[in-house]
Enzyme design. Structure first.
Site, PDB file in Angstrom:
ATOM      1  N   HIS A 373       0.803  -1.224   0.000  1.00  0.00           N
ATOM      2  CA  HIS A 373       0.000   0.000   0.000  1.00  0.00           C
ATOM      3  C   HIS A 373       0.836   1.273   0.000  1.00  0.00           C
ATOM      4  O   HIS A 373       0.288   2.354   0.230  1.00  0.00           O
ATOM      5  CB  HIS A 373      -0.922   0.039   1.217  1.00  0.00           C
ATOM      6  CG  HIS A 373      -2.105  -0.864   1.133  1.00  0.00           C
ATOM      7  ND1 HIS A 373      -3.259  -0.543   0.446  1.00  0.00           N
ATOM      8  CD2 HIS A 373      -2.313  -2.102   1.640  1.00  0.00           C
ATOM      9  CE1 HIS A 373      -4.134  -1.530   0.556  1.00  0.00           C
ATOM     10  NE2 HIS A 373      -3.576  -2.492   1.274  1.00  0.00           N
ATOM     11  N   LYS A 564      -8.154  14.020   4.877  1.00  0.00           N
ATOM     12  CA  LYS A 564      -7.378  12.792   4.830  1.00  0.00           C
ATOM     13  C   LYS A 564      -6.268  12.906   5.871  1.00  0.00           C
ATOM     14  O   LYS A 564      -6.074  13.965   6.464  1.00  0.00           O
ATOM     15  CB  LYS A 564      -6.777  12.557   3.449  1.00  0.00           C
ATOM     16  CG  LYS A 564      -5.959  13.725   2.911  1.00  0.00           C
ATOM     17  CD  LYS A 564      -5.470  13.467   1.494  1.00  0.00           C
ATOM     18  CE  LYS A 564      -6.601  13.636   0.494  1.00  0.00           C
ATOM     19  NZ  LYS A 564      -6.871  12.457  -0.298  1.00  0.00           N
ATOM     20  N   ARG A 565      -5.555  11.819   6.085  1.00  0.00           N
ATOM     21  CA  ARG A 565      -4.426  11.839   7.014  1.00  0.00           C
ATOM     22  C   ARG A 565      -3.477  12.987   6.653  1.00  0.00           C
ATOM     23  O   ARG A 565      -3.190  13.218   5.492  1.00  0.00           O
ATOM     24  CB  ARG A 565      -3.706  10.489   6.919  1.00  0.00           C
ATOM     25  CG  ARG A 565      -2.527  10.309   7.830  1.00  0.00           C
ATOM     26  CD  ARG A 565      -2.162   8.823   7.910  1.00  0.00           C
ATOM     27  NE  ARG A 565      -1.960   8.236   6.586  1.00  0.00           N
ATOM     28  CZ  ARG A 565      -0.772   8.091   6.004  1.00  0.00           C
ATOM     29  NH1 ARG A 565       0.326   8.521   6.624  1.00  0.00           N
ATOM     30  NH2 ARG A 565      -0.662   7.516   4.826  1.00  0.00           N
ATOM     31  N   LYS A 570       0.853  14.231   0.990  1.00  0.00           N
ATOM     32  CA  LYS A 570      -0.521  14.523   0.578  1.00  0.00           C
ATOM     33  C   LYS A 570      -0.730  16.009   0.305  1.00  0.00           C
ATOM     34  O   LYS A 570      -1.725  16.417  -0.252  1.00  0.00           O
ATOM     35  CB  LYS A 570      -1.513  14.000   1.623  1.00  0.00           C
ATOM     36  CG  LYS A 570      -1.513  12.474   1.724  1.00  0.00           C
ATOM     37  CD  LYS A 570      -2.479  11.975   2.774  1.00  0.00           C
ATOM     38  CE  LYS A 570      -2.449  10.460   2.929  1.00  0.00           C
ATOM     39  NZ  LYS A 570      -3.033   9.739   1.779  1.00  0.00           N
ATOM     40  N   THR A 672      -8.515   6.371  -1.641  1.00  0.00           N
ATOM     41  CA  THR A 672      -9.906   5.908  -1.728  1.00  0.00           C
ATOM     42  C   THR A 672     -10.880   7.050  -1.457  1.00  0.00           C
ATOM     43  O   THR A 672     -12.024   6.994  -1.884  1.00  0.00           O
ATOM     44  CB  THR A 672     -10.174   4.758  -0.732  1.00  0.00           C
ATOM     45  OG1 THR A 672      -9.734   5.152   0.572  1.00  0.00           O
ATOM     46  CG2 THR A 672      -9.441   3.494  -1.156  1.00  0.00           C
ATOM     47  N   LYS A 676     -14.727   8.060  -3.151  1.00  0.00           N
ATOM     48  CA  LYS A 676     -15.955   8.394  -2.417  1.00  0.00           C
ATOM     49  C   LYS A 676     -16.515   9.728  -2.904  1.00  0.00           C
ATOM     50  O   LYS A 676     -17.724   9.871  -3.103  1.00  0.00           O
ATOM     51  CB  LYS A 676     -15.663   8.450  -0.914  1.00  0.00           C
ATOM     52  CG  LYS A 676     -15.234   7.125  -0.321  1.00  0.00           C
ATOM     53  CD  LYS A 676     -14.574   7.311   1.048  1.00  0.00           C
ATOM     54  CE  LYS A 676     -13.855   6.036   1.464  1.00  0.00           C
ATOM     55  NZ  LYS A 676     -12.981   6.231   2.631  1.00  0.00           N
TER      56      LYS A 676
END
Length: 827
Positions: A373, A564-565, A570, A672, A676
């Site tokens: 991952h 998100k985290r 990111k 992911t 969504k």
């Protein structure tokens, strides 16, 4: 005296139990409320009513779960065990009601208590068993396995304290314990009679029998019990209910009575406390040696208990003949965390059942499958040999033997290439040798998969290239997906109903049918209905933000969201730089073409992640300045949602207009959240990274806002990266940096953001924030101007939902089943 005959004990089969059906739901709810829980009135809190309803629904799940297990047991069928250190399940009540098709009956039953399902469901705590995408993916996968009627059991840990509760104090992240079990967990069923014993510490002794065969015994161990708690996982309206088995650590003895009687109270319970630490907290901080040891104990505890469980079931049914065990079992390792299962399965087969090495290795390498991952080398588990030697001495022996045999294969492939052997060795040689757990997973598995097309190609070309050259047949791609039941049907019921009114409700079980929405994307009346649903969802989110953040979001403005985290790759930092750019435009009076927007951030930073926590502080400081500036109010509002979790995401993603998926290309494995948001009609702004590439391919380039360098270009840029030149040559970025460096957002906290500023200006910044800023601003402007044309934006929104069929976890799991697991659906 005559002997009395012993009474005849009639053991009833579970099928002889009183029948439970929808007609008795209201009576069952009343029975559980008044008698099981002993309540006589609802009161202001809905907690006990929630528990009563959960028990009522659980009764129905248990009946179906037993039938599912009986079906699997009655046939010698191939099945999968999904091992994951995280399962971010979210709330269970509404999802179970949806999957069992009980909405009408539940609403009718709750009318007697003058309340509704939505209100009762708020009393449920999110199950704190995961951190982010990895755990939520595992939860989606279990939903899809059950919905596709596949025989799959999930194995995880029953953390008493999940991912911490996050608050913000003066803009700083503050972590508080997440005691999600404090009010009970009515969905679980304990099975203490099926507890497994897991060994730690001790030493290994070698004995030779009369036939000259060596036997190894792991002795003087400190054993801990793994007690299972089973959570039912219902499929979508198909009568199948699979199981998530969660292990709780307990001491073999509660306490030492002699120590207690002698007055040594703390010593008496020391073993109990030590045992319970293993499942006390999700992801303990591993900055210290004690933290590292606890992490490894968690991983081995999960792997050992789960493998013992599967093998015990096999032996109970078929004895200790393992000749065809591999024909009926597969163990899917969700990321590197459970990779020690490779060595543990070998230990069980070698030591407990006395198989020869070759036979045990053949079984292991025919049953283990590994999902990677991450593309970040630092995220791959590595454990010191010294820690292994002390904690798991028998496992270390096995890993050394696996490595020796594997390196002989490497030597055959590349004769005389010592560097290749060093590069591929499971043991990284250094002054402090470490075990490369990802390498153990690859060597011991028959399948190694990435989770997006780009991710898999980068694994093969980069991170695991040597392994790919050695065994290319192992590598494959399985693009991630999310369950449309929770992430559309459940979280966006108005939109789900609108879709069903147009194309029928078959899309909930077969999400490929969502493509039929394309017929309506250009119909004005349908666009108007779509907009009404979106505005209702935006109002719902605005209410949540007002409550959680004390910031007023205007539903008529564009909702621009990144949740998100918190991690540098990111690039929440890039997003906040754009927010500062918009604020700078407002301050300069450049508002003629400015499209009003509300920007929402959310996510948790790991407790020991200094830069991520600084970025949260920066976001909150910037938000505070902007939200308190009357000049900015008509054009820009910013909020940071504290304690972001599944339940909040269920409100956020239906309301989002623009979805921020802006990681540095080549760093995000899949994502992911992007899926969504897409399902709910948000338009993505993003890089060519992870699943963004496939999302863009499905929806079309005209319905996706692309920016930034590609993964290949990023590698080239890093060779001679000069962010200072970029800042000097780009007026927008220069003004943003000037505002930051002037302390405008930290007037009373001098120098607090110096490290963040310096990271942007650093030529070694791996995330290339300055590099992508100009392209990002340009793409954001394109999105803003498109938002002005409501019909155009609505067409894009509808097309995004219509194109999201590929990103159902049903499709992903079908791919796993067809290509890796080779399972047959339960008939």
């Amino acid at each position: 005296m005559a002997n009395k005959s012993a009474p005849v004990c009639v053991v009833k089969h579970w099928q002889d139990a009183p029948k439970i059906d929808e007609n008795t739901l209201s009576d069952d709810l009343t029975r559980h409320f008044y008698y099981t829980l002993g309540r006589d009135k609802v009161g202001e809190s809905r907690l006990y009513l929630y528990h009563a309803l959960a028990l009522t629904i659980r009764d129905r799940l248990v009946a179906r779960c037993r039938a599912t297990k009986e079906h699997i047991k009655s046939k010698k069928t191939r099945k999968a065990a999904y091992l994951s250190l995280e399962f971010l399940m979210g709330r269970a009540l509404s999802n179970a009601v949806l999957n069992l098709d009980l909405e009408e009956q539940v609403q009718a039953a709750l009318q007697e208590y003058c309340t509704e399902l939505e209100e009762v469901a708020q009393a449920e705590h999110d199950a704190g068993l995961g951190n982010g995408g990895l755990g939520r993916l595992a939860a989606c996968f279990l939903d899809s396995c059950a919905s596709l009627a596949l025989p799959v059991v999930g194995y995880g840990l029953r953390y008493e304290f999940g991912m911490f509760n996050q608050t913000c104090e003066q803009g700083h992240q503050v972590e508080q314990p997440d005691n999600w079990l404090r009010e009970g967990h009515p969905w679980e069923l304990a099975a203490p009679e099926q507890a497994r014993r897991v060994k730690f510490f001790g030493h290994v002794e070698v004995h030779t029998d009369k036939n000259g065969r060596q036997h190894r015994e792991w002795l003087d161990t400190q054993d801990i019990l793994a007690v299972p708690y089973d959570v039912p996982v219902p499929g979508y309206r198909n009568e199948v209910v699979n199981t998530l088995r969660l292990w709780k650590s307990e001491a073999t003895d509660e306490f030492d009575l002699s120590e207690f009687n002698a007055g040594s109270y703390s010593e008496a319970v020391a073993k109990k406390n030590l045992a319970e630490q293993i499942t006390m907290v999700l992801y303990p901080n591993d900055a210290s040696e004690n933290g590292k040891e606890l992490r490894l104990r968690q991983q081995y505890f999960l792997s050992s208990a789960s493998l013992q469980d599967v093998i015990a079931t096999w032996v109970e049914q078929y004895g200790d003949d393992f000749s065809d065990f591999a024909d009926y079992h597969v163990f899917q390792l969700n990321d590197t965390h459970p990779s020690i299962a490779v060595a543990e399965l070998m230990r069980i087969l070698l030591d407990d059942y006395e198989l020869e090495w070759d036979a045990a290795w053949k079984i292991t390498t025919s049953t283990m499958a590994y999902t990677n991952h991450t593309l970040l080398p630092e995220a791959l588990e590595r454990w010191s040999v010294s820690l292994f030697e002390r904690l798991l001495p028998r496992l270390l022996e096995i890993i050394y033997e696996i490595n020796a045999r594997f390196l002989s294969e490497v030597a055959l492939k590349w004769p005389g290439d010592i560097e290749k052997q060093r590069a591929l060795s499971l043991i990284e040689e250094s002054s402090h040798p470490q075990i490369r757990m990802a390498y153990l997973a690859i060597v011991g598995s028959y399948s190694v998969n990435g989770v997006a097309a780009l991710h898999t190609e980068l694994l093969k070309a980069g991170l695991f290239n040597d392994f790919y050259q050695l065994c290319p047949e192992k590598f494959n791609n399985k693009t991630n997906g999310v369950t449309p039941r929770r992430w559309l049907s459940h979280c966006n019921p108005e939109l789900a109903q609108l879709i069903s009114d147009k194309i029928g409700d078959g899309w909930q079980a077969d999400f490929s049918k969502i493509s039929e929405l394309r017929r309506f994307y250009d119909i004005h009346a349908f666009q108007k209905q779509w907009l009404t649903v979106k505005q209702n969802n935006k109002q719902r989110l605005a209410d949540l933000i007002a409550h959680e953040c004390q910031v007023e979001f205007d539903p008529t403005m564009m909702f621009d969201v990144q949740v998100k985290r918190i991690h540098e790759y990111k690039r929440q930092l890039l997003n906040v730089l754009h927010v500062i750019h918009l604020y700078d435009r407002i301050c300069r009076g450049d508002v003629a073409e400015l499209v009003p927007r509300c920007v929402l951030f959310g996510g948790k930073a790991a407790p020991g992640y200094y830069m991520a926590k600084k970025i949260i502080k920066l976001i909150n400081n910037v938000a505070n300045v902007i939200n308190n500036d009357p000049a900015a109010r008509p054009y820009l509002r910013v909020a940071f949602m504290p304690n972001y979790n599944v339940s909040k995401m269920e409100v956020i993603c239906p309301a989002t207009d623009l979805s921020e998926q802006i990681s540095t290309a080549g760093k995000e494995a899949s994502g992911t959240g992007n899926m969504k948001f897409m399902m709910n009609g948000a338009i993505t702004i993003g890089t060519l990274d992870g699943a963004n590439i496939e999302i863009r391919e499905c929806v079309g380039a005209d319905n996706f806002y692309l920016f930034g360098v590609t993964a290949e270009q990023a590698q080239q840029v890093r060779q001679n990266y000069q962010p200072l030149k970029i800042i000097e040559s780009n007026n927008d970025l220069k003004r943003v940096m000037a505002l930051l460096e002037s302390g405008h957002f930290n007037l009373f906290e001098p120098n607090i953001f110096d490290d963040v500023i310096n990271s942007i200006k650093s030529s070694t910044d791996p995330w290339l924030v300055a590099q992508d800023f100009p392209s990002y601003v340009e793409s954001q402007e394109h999105a803003a101007q498109a938002y002005k044309d409501k019909e155009h934006w609505l067409r894009m929104s509808i097309l995004n939902t219509a194109a999201s069929g590929k990103f159902s976890s049903d499709r992903t799991i079908q791919d796993y089943s067809d290509d890796i697991w080779r399972l047959s659906p339960m008939q």
